[in-house]
Design an enzyme around this catalytic site. Structure first.
Site, short mmCIF file in Angstrom:
data_model
loop_
_atom_site.label_atom_id
_atom_site.label_comp_id
_atom_site.label_asym_id
_atom_site.label_seq_id
_atom_site.Cartn_x
_atom_site.Cartn_y
_atom_site.Cartn_z
N GLU A 1 31.58 8.27 3.42
CA GLU A 1 32.25 8.22 4.72
C GLU A 1 31.24 8.57 5.82
O GLU A 1 31.27 9.67 6.37
CB GLU A 1 33.44 9.18 4.75
N GLU B 1 35.60 15.30 -3.58
CA GLU B 1 34.96 15.01 -2.29
C GLU B 1 34.09 16.17 -1.86
O GLU B 1 34.58 17.27 -1.60
CB GLU B 1 36.02 14.74 -1.22
N ASP C 1 0.84 -1.20 0.00
CA ASP C 1 0.00 0.00 0.00
C ASP C 1 0.88 1.25 0.00
O ASP C 1 1.40 1.65 1.04
CB ASP C 1 -0.91 -0.02 1.23
N GLU D 1 35.88 8.93 15.94
CA GLU D 1 35.93 10.25 15.31
C GLU D 1 36.29 11.33 16.34
O GLU D 1 36.62 11.05 17.48
CB GLU D 1 34.59 10.56 14.62
N GLU E 1 33.34 6.34 12.89
CA GLU E 1 33.27 6.30 11.42
C GLU E 1 33.76 4.94 10.95
O GLU E 1 34.75 4.42 11.44
CB GLU E 1 34.13 7.40 10.81
N ARG F 1 41.07 21.33 3.86
CA ARG F 1 39.81 20.72 4.27
C ARG F 1 38.75 21.72 4.71
O ARG F 1 37.68 21.32 5.17
CB ARG F 1 40.07 19.71 5.40
N ARG G 1 31.97 17.71 1.03
CA ARG G 1 32.09 17.52 2.47
C ARG G 1 30.87 17.99 3.27
O ARG G 1 30.82 17.83 4.48
CB ARG G 1 33.33 18.27 2.96
N GLU H 1 29.39 8.95 9.33
CA GLU H 1 29.72 9.02 10.75
C GLU H 1 28.45 8.83 11.57
O GLU H 1 27.34 9.11 11.09
CB GLU H 1 30.35 10.38 11.08
N HIS I 1 30.87 12.50 4.06
CA HIS I 1 31.60 12.99 2.90
C HIS I 1 31.38 12.03 1.73
O HIS I 1 31.41 10.80 1.90
CB HIS I 1 33.09 13.10 3.19
#
Length: 448
Positions: free
Chosen positions: A133, A337, A54, A190, A197, A320, A339, A135, A246
């Site tokens: 990645e 990547e 349904d 982490e 992670e 980063r 982030r 977490e 990420h």
């Protein structure tokens, strides 16, 4: 090698499978399932695409007067879960959703990603790979079995037991994932207390999204076994880092080559023009697709300065602090990547949008801005403005408004998903906006 109906029937017999979960994902990213007994009659119905459910009972699917939906299992997702009881084993199949007319259902996130993959093939590419990645936090349960915000460790980034008391839990999660066919590459504590992670090997994007959903199920199941509660909520505790997911992305051409790699790159980064244009598309649409990457009110409590999560729309190499970076690996491992994504995102919707945004960049040769290699967090507002760096949306409300202004993002989702996603998120924001929090009571009640 692709699994066949005969393979699955033999596995059911060999492993004493007594129940089968037909799994699918709703628009909000929650995995749902219809569980059936693994009798010959029911298995025959499932494997001939005749299992119904349904659809009107599922968030954002269909109205009650058009509720019948069919589950078409993807045989390659066949999984026998490494837990069961004296009644036998439980297995699962991830399904696509079809209408009674035999057409792919427009509100099926997995089917929607398949639609984007057809666009990728039409653009001349063979595959789109994803390395996620994710977490998560592990919290204690109270005497009633309800989750608390009490962590069971005082560990930090890459800490070892006995500081990290969740080590055994994480190790069993890895063992179960490995038994289920995951290739786990890393497992560690982490930055925040209670935060963990586990990274698994990249794969073709549809398989990778399936794996994210199964991964979440395994993490929550094993955590419960150890008397803990696993949450993928973006920011469950004030004052510490939130959880991200990420997304490492790469495109491959029809000859099996990484389309992002070019050793002759005049910029010295060994990136191809395809990579730069794909990056240009990701950058151009970043503000507008944030509602999909960060789909909850709570997501925006993570996207603040000071906790490593990206806040500004920029890109770089190893730096980063920007939204997008280019990890150091080259050759077949060349990738971009993103982030900002957090694990509350529906992976199928997120990757459909990112793929279409990148392809828009490739198709229209959108130029990426210059990379920013300095620490953006340390820059003043004037310095960021001079460098052309803008902020991500600061609230879900602003992110939803931005989504509706971007035709590429809306087309990546399709009309059905866009309409129902936006409606659900507007209700979520309205509920939050009218709620009086404890913070407001503590700061305003005595003052005014």
């Amino acid at each position: 090698m692709a699994l066949t109906v005969a393979d699955i029937k033999q596995d059911i017999k060999d492993k004493n499978v007594t129940f089968l979960r037909l799994m699918f994902t709703d628009i909000l990213g929650t995995m749902k399932n219809v569980e059936i007994p693994a009798t010959d009659e029911q298995i025959e119905k499932v494997l001939s695409n005749k299992a119904m459910f349904d659809g009107s009972s599922i968030e954002g699917f269909v109205r009650i007067n058009e509720s019948d939906m069919y589950l078409y299992p993807d045989l390659d997702t066949w999984t026998v879960f490494p837990w069961g009881d004296e009644n036998g084993a439980v297995a699962g199949l991830i399904c696509d959703i079809y209408t009674p007319e035999g057409e792919p259902f427009a509100g099926d996130p997995r089917g929607n990603l398949k639609r984007s993959l057809k666009h990728m093939e039409e653009a001349g590419f063979k595959s789109f790979n994803l390395g996620p990645e994710p977490e998560f936090f592990l919290f204690k349960l109270n005497d009633k079995g309800e989750p608390t915000l009490d962590v069971n460790d005082k560990g930090g980034y890459f800490d070892l037991a006995p500081t990290d008391l969740a080590d055994n839990t994480r190790r069993e999660i890895v063992n179960v994932l490995t038994e289920m066919g995951f290739e786990v590459e890393a497992s560690h504590h982490e930055v925040a207390v209670g935060q963990h992670e586990i990274d698994f090997k990249y794969g073709e994007v549809l398989e990778a999204c399936d794996n994210i959903q199964i991964f979440k199920l395994v993490v929550k199941t094993i955590a419960r076994k150890h008397g803990l509660y696993a949450t993928f909520m973006a920011k469950p505790k004030y004052g510490i880092a939130g959880s991200g997911m990420h997304c490492n992305m790469s495109l491959f051409d029809k000859d099996g080559n990484n389309a992002f790699f070019d050793p002759e790159d005049k910029n010295g980064m060994q990136l191809s023009q395809t990579a730069y244009h794909f990056l240009g598309g990701l950058m151009k649409h970043a503000y507008n697709y944030t509602a999909i990457m960060n789909p909850t009110v709570n997501s925006y409590k993570r996207l603040v300065p000071g906790y490593e999560a990206p806040v500004y729309i920029a890109w770089a190499g190893r730096n980063r602090s920007p939204l997008i970076r280019v990890p150091a690996s080259r050759g077949m491992s060349t990738r971009l990547e993103l982030r900002s994504v957090d694990p509350t995102a529906n992976p199928y919707l997120a990757m459909a949008v990112l793929l279409e945004a990148g392809l828009d960049g490739v198709k229209n040769k959108i130029e990426a801005p210059a990379p920013v290699e300095s620490n953006i967090y340390a820059m003043s507002a004037d310095e960021r403005k001079e460098a052309g760096i803008t902020d991500l949306p600061s609230t879900l409300h602003n992110a939803i408004k931005a989504l509706l202004e971007d035709d590429v993002v809306k087309e990546a989702l399709g009309e059905h998903i866009t309409t129902n996603f936006v409606e659900a998120k507007r209700l979520e924001w309205a509920s939050y906006a009218t709620f009086v929090s404890q913070w407001e009571i503590e700061n305003y009640l005595d003052l005014y």
